[in-house]
Motif scaffolding. Structure first.
Motif: not given
Length: 123
Positions: A9, A12-13, A57, A61
């Motif tokens: 994550l 990718k972010s 997290l 998000k």
């Protein structure tokens, strides 16, 4: 497994974040620049201490909604002058996964006169 998913994550972010470069903010009448400090602040607090895994997290998000908030904000929610620079807060309501969130995007302006993305959080 969770560590790999978290690492994926973040990777990718970060790759997506690097593609942004800048976003025009109509209520400020200026471009907001996205640099490495903004992404760093998602994972670490202002003192350089790692945020908790849950906090990391949560902010990751929220990251995809940052552009929407900057682009669609109708007004400046707050302005704070500090010794480290001036900070502007933009706030918009976003529907995310069947929930309504008030997302606050923090922008920083340095002596050079440019606005930089600094942080994101929700209420």
């Amino acid at each position: 497994m969770f560590n790999k998913a978290f690492h994926d994550l973040v990777t990718k972010s970060r790759a997506w974040y690097k593609t942004i470069k800048k976003v025009y903010c109509p209520c400020l009448g200026a471009d907001v620049i996205f640099n490495a400090k903004g992404f760093y602040h998602l994972l670490y607090d202002g003192t350089g201490t790692a945020r908790s895994l849950n906090e990391r997290l949560r902010r990751l998000k929220l990251l995809p909604h940052v552009i929407i908030v900057i682009r669609d904000a109708k007004r400046i929610y707050a302005h704070q002058a500090q010794s480290s620079g001036d900070y502007w807060l933009l706030k918009e309501t976003i529907i995310m996964e069947e929930a309504t969130l008030n997302i606050i995007v923090v922008l920083r302006k340095t002596a050079g006169g440019n606005f930089f993305y600094y942080s994101v959080r929700d209420e």
